[in-house]
Design a protein around this motif. Structure first.
Motif, PDB file in Angstrom:
ATOM      1  N   THR A  37       1.148  -1.040   0.003  1.00  0.00           N
ATOM      2  CA  THR A  37      -0.127   0.128  -0.320  1.00  0.00           C
ATOM      3  C   THR A  37       0.920   1.772  -0.110  1.00  0.00           C
ATOM      4  O   THR A  37       0.179   2.032   0.284  1.00  0.00           O
ATOM      5  CB  THR A  37      -1.077  -0.024   1.343  1.00  0.00           C
ATOM      6  N   SER A  38       1.901   1.141  -0.268  1.00  0.00           N
ATOM      7  CA  SER A  38       3.024   2.617  -0.574  1.00  0.00           C
ATOM      8  C   SER A  38       2.476   3.316  -1.755  1.00  0.00           C
ATOM      9  O   SER A  38       2.752   4.180  -1.895  1.00  0.00           O
ATOM     10  CB  SER A  38       4.356   1.946  -0.069  1.00  0.00           C
ATOM     11  N   GLY A  39       2.553   2.352  -2.969  1.00  0.00           N
ATOM     12  CA  GLY A  39       2.270   3.465  -3.765  1.00  0.00           C
ATOM     13  C   GLY A  39       2.356   3.312  -4.980  1.00  0.00           C
ATOM     14  O   GLY A  39       2.687   3.538  -6.188  1.00  0.00           O
ATOM     15  N   LYS A  40       2.664   1.509  -4.842  1.00  0.00           N
ATOM     16  CA  LYS A  40       3.300   1.039  -6.105  1.00  0.00           C
ATOM     17  C   LYS A  40       2.640   0.825  -7.261  1.00  0.00           C
ATOM     18  O   LYS A  40       2.409   1.250  -8.672  1.00  0.00           O
ATOM     19  CB  LYS A  40       4.146  -0.402  -5.954  1.00  0.00           C
ATOM     20  N   VAL A 518       8.528  -4.570 -13.572  1.00  0.00           N
ATOM     21  CA  VAL A 518       7.589  -5.295 -12.388  1.00  0.00           C
ATOM     22  C   VAL A 518       7.879  -4.566 -11.196  1.00  0.00           C
ATOM     23  O   VAL A 518       8.402  -3.708 -11.323  1.00  0.00           O
ATOM     24  CB  VAL A 518       8.495  -6.301 -12.507  1.00  0.00           C
ATOM     25  N   SER A 519       6.428  -5.055 -10.221  1.00  0.00           N
ATOM     26  CA  SER A 519       6.674  -4.253  -8.970  1.00  0.00           C
ATOM     27  C   SER A 519       6.905  -5.364  -8.249  1.00  0.00           C
ATOM     28  O   SER A 519       5.792  -6.535  -8.256  1.00  0.00           O
ATOM     29  CB  SER A 519       5.212  -3.599  -8.656  1.00  0.00           C
ATOM     30  N   ILE A 520       7.185  -5.253  -6.648  1.00  0.00           N
ATOM     31  CA  ILE A 520       7.464  -5.766  -5.747  1.00  0.00           C
ATOM     32  C   ILE A 520       7.370  -5.324  -4.516  1.00  0.00           C
ATOM     33  O   ILE A 520       7.493  -4.525  -4.114  1.00  0.00           O
ATOM     34  CB  ILE A 520       8.753  -7.055  -5.600  1.00  0.00           C
ATOM     35  N   ALA A 521       6.527  -5.958  -3.739  1.00  0.00           N
ATOM     36  CA  ALA A 521       6.701  -5.449  -2.111  1.00  0.00           C
ATOM     37  C   ALA A 521       7.779  -6.017  -1.762  1.00  0.00           C
ATOM     38  O   ALA A 521       8.327  -6.855  -1.591  1.00  0.00           O
ATOM     39  CB  ALA A 521       5.069  -6.229  -1.035  1.00  0.00           C
ATOM     40  N   CYS A 546      12.433   2.908  -6.037  1.00  0.00           N
ATOM     41  CA  CYS A 546      12.045   2.807  -4.870  1.00  0.00           C
ATOM     42  C   CYS A 546      10.667   4.134  -4.456  1.00  0.00           C
ATOM     43  O   CYS A 546      10.586   4.842  -4.942  1.00  0.00           O
ATOM     44  CB  CYS A 546      12.397   2.786  -3.495  1.00  0.00           C
ATOM     45  N   ILE A 547       9.155   3.342  -4.380  1.00  0.00           N
ATOM     46  CA  ILE A 547       8.072   4.112  -3.629  1.00  0.00           C
ATOM     47  C   ILE A 547       8.045   4.460  -2.021  1.00  0.00           C
ATOM     48  O   ILE A 547       7.921   3.441  -1.007  1.00  0.00           O
ATOM     49  CB  ILE A 547       6.366   3.402  -4.102  1.00  0.00           C
ATOM     50  N   GLY A 548       7.938   5.557  -1.236  1.00  0.00           N
ATOM     51  CA  GLY A 548       8.197   5.291   0.036  1.00  0.00           C
ATOM     52  C   GLY A 548       9.179   4.880   1.113  1.00  0.00           C
ATOM     53  O   GLY A 548       9.120   4.916   1.972  1.00  0.00           O
ATOM     54  N   ASN A 549      10.363   4.900   0.466  1.00  0.00           N
ATOM     55  CA  ASN A 549      11.453   4.610   0.909  1.00  0.00           C
ATOM     56  C   ASN A 549      11.631   3.826   1.603  1.00  0.00           C
ATOM     57  O   ASN A 549      12.438   2.845   2.471  1.00  0.00           O
ATOM     58  CB  ASN A 549      12.038   5.431   1.899  1.00  0.00           C
ATOM     59  N   ARG A 554       0.965   4.958   1.991  1.00  0.00           N
ATOM     60  CA  ARG A 554       0.758   5.656   1.102  1.00  0.00           C
ATOM     61  C   ARG A 554       1.475   7.031   0.407  1.00  0.00           C
ATOM     62  O   ARG A 554       1.647   8.296   0.719  1.00  0.00           O
ATOM     63  CB  ARG A 554      -0.993   6.703   2.074  1.00  0.00           C
ATOM     64  N   SER A 555       2.397   6.722   0.373  1.00  0.00           N
ATOM     65  CA  SER A 555       3.556   7.661  -0.288  1.00  0.00           C
ATOM     66  C   SER A 555       4.276   7.766  -1.352  1.00  0.00           C
ATOM     67  O   SER A 555       5.122   7.932  -1.447  1.00  0.00           O
ATOM     68  CB  SER A 555       4.820   7.142   0.709  1.00  0.00           C
TER      69      SER A 555
END
Length: 576
Positions: A37-40, A518-521, A546-549, A554-555
């Motif tokens: 849920t960071s925003g990927k 590609v996106s990964i958690a 990187c999303i949200g460091n 939600r960053s």
């Protein structure tokens, strides 16, 4: 010629919230990572939204409330290369191609809006996309979603069903076959559209031809009327000449009768008026010397006396003249009665001759039936002419249709394509160590139902399927190639062994001529991070976004500190 697209840079900016996002893409593999849920997914959905795909709008509601403007810079490669910038601000999309002035589309929020249709047409031409789908029993240019569908696997349903990353396409008639046919080069959509129109035209012509033949062949009365046509024509001519003479005389007599009646009526009405005048003058006002109401003494001048006597005299004379005219007219009553009698006689003659004609028969064909069929005789000539025109037109349409593939040829080509796909799919299934399917239908592209798998097995199966499909369609000469986007490739609870198998498969099958995103958690607490995967599987050659460091939720957007003022100015200039 194939059109290939590579993303260069993606930028998002909110002046309202003083926030932004910016990233540069690598030409090869790009790994988007961050906490759950960071925003990927938001990042990937925002790219699609920028192109005008409104299906992503509902998923971006939270950040769109901050008034975000999105910009994507990309390069198109075909015979040459050209840089393109596309900027979206809510209902507005503005596109700058190379050094040309930007082209703006205002009001693209609804897929049926005129501006969105214009935007779709512009992007379709830009990317060489010509797929047509059947909407409301008519083939029309396919949606933007269909343009991106082969190259986008969504997190929510993309790892459950084939080609379901966008809503709404399931409701398009014959979507699966038309979609596969286009991307596999089995049928060109413009040809199919023309073929559909020609087939409909031929069907309509054949239906009309059958109807006209049935009318011509089954109407016995029509044939009988044709045979007796000349006999009745002669008899009718014998009747028409005296009929015209009698009818003309009858009309003259009726006009004369009306004229006499009108004259008598006019004179009688005039006489009534004059009698009323005479009664009013019968009172001798000259004998009265007192007013009957006030008893005032009345005096009459010489002029009054003369005028009264003159009116009285004139009235008497007109009455006498009128009476003489009326007597003369009434003396002519015999003539009037004679006219009436003659009219009645002529009517009898006309009526008698008409019914004699109606009763006239030739081989039991009466005039009435002949007259009714006379129209059909005329129609028959027109039918024969029309049948000749239809036959000629059908030959012409069949000539045009001969250049198209028949349904049998299309079926054979679909079957051949399914088996070509099967060989690629089986290889990828083996690479991912998936249990083979026992039923062949799960390998044949046009026949595949929902895969009977769950969890990691289902994800691996769909991963193998989508790589196989993209590999196969890239062989089609006219197909555009977008970056291949796989959102949440570890969707579900996977053990490290499965993750390694997936990453190894992606590394081994990633194409050097196509971008992969590609996106990964990921999280700083993970034993194996995105950086670890990059080093182990991609020799550190993948670009990490990187999303949200790796710590925030939600960053997608972060605080803006004035780093891109010139770029923002340029974006606003494109947006206009």
């Amino acid at each position: 010629m194939t059109v290939s697209v590579k993303y260069n840079n993606f930028f998002a900016y909110s002046s309202k919230g003083k926030k932004y996002f910016n990233t540069i893409f690598a030409e090869g593999i790009n790994i988007v990572h961050g906490k759950n849920t960071s925003g990927k997914s938001t990042f990937i959905q925002a790219i699609l939204y920028t192109f005008g795909i409104n299906d992503e709008k509902r998923k971006l509601a939270e950040i769109l409330n901050e008034g975000v403007i999105f910009r994507l810079d990309f390069t198109i490669y075909n015979s040459s290369s050209k840089k393109v910038s596309i900027v979206r601000d809510d209902e507005i999309v503005s596109i700058k191609v190379a050094k040309r002035p930007p082209i703006k589309f205002i009001g693209i929020g609804g897929n049926r809006s005129r501006e969105h249709i214009k935007l779709k047409a512009f992007l379709s031409e830009l990317f060489g996309f010509t797929l047509h789908l059947e909407y409301d029993n008519e083939y029309k240019p396919a949606s933007l979603e269909a343009m991106f569908l082969p190259y986008y696997i969504a997190q929510d349903v993309g790892w459950v069903y084939r080609h379901k990353s966008f809503r709404g396409l399931d409701f398009v008639k014959n979507f699966k076959n038309d979609f596969f046919d286009y991307f596999l080069g089995i049928r060109n959509n413009y040809d199919r559209l023309e073929k559909s129109q020609l087939e409909k035209e031929k069907k309509d012509l054949e239906a009309e031809s059958r109807l006209l033949h049935k009318i011509e062949q089954n109407d016995k009365k029509l044939k009988l009327a044709k045979m007796k046509d000349e006999v009745f024509a002669e008899k009718t001519n014998e009747y028409i000449k005296p009929y015209k003479e009698n009818k003309s005389k009858l009309i003259e007599l009726e006009k004369e009768y009306l004229s006499l009646c009108n004259k008598i009526t006019l004179l009688e009405e005039s006489r009534k008026v004059l009698r009323r005048v005479k009664r009013s003058l019968s009172n001798d006002i000259l004998a009265d010397t007192k007013c009957p109401t006030c008893s005032q003494h009345l005096s009459h001048s010489v002029e009054d006396t003369y005028s009264y006597l003159q009116d009285l005299n004139d009235t008497d004379q007109q009455l006498e003249e009128l009476s003489r005219n009326i007597r003369n007219l009434k003396d002519s009553q015999g003539m009037l009665n004679s006219v009436i009698n003659e009219i009645n006689e002529k009517k009898k003659v006309v009526e008698k001759e008409y019914y004699e004609l109606l009763e006239y028969k030739v081989d039991n064909v009466t005039l009435e039936s002949w007259l009714n069929n006379k129209v059909s005789v005329k129609l028959s000539v027109q039918l024969e002419r029309r049948l000749g025109e239809i036959t000629s037109k059908i030959y012409e349409v069949e000539g045009k249709l001969s250049k198209f593939k028949t349904d049998e040829i299309v079926k054979r080509e679909r079957r051949s394509a399914s088996y070509t796909f099967k060989s690629i799919f089986e290889k990828h299934v083996s690479e991912l160590k998936i249990k083979p399917f026992e039923d062949e239908c799960f390998y044949l592209l046009y026949d595949i139902p929902a895969f009977p798998r769950q969890g990691v097995e289902l994800l691996k199966t769909l991963l193998a399927y989508n790589f196989s499909f993209v590999e196969m369609i890239k062989k089609t000469e006219y197909i555009h190639v977008f970056p291949f986007v796989l959102d949440a490739i570890f969707e579900g609870d996977f053990e490290d062994e499965s993750k390694n198998e997936i990453l190894s498969f992606i590394k081994n099958n990633a194409s050097v001529d196509q971008q992969l995103i590609v996106s990964i958690a990921d999280s700083k607490s993970n034993a194996n991070s995105a950086a670890t995967y990059n080093e182990k599987h991609f020799n550190k050659n993948a670009k990490l976004i990187c999303i949200g460091n790796n710590t925030k939720k939600r960053s997608f957007l972060e605080k803006y500190n004035g780093e891109f003022e010139d770029y923002i100015d340029e974006t606003m200039e494109i947006l206009g």
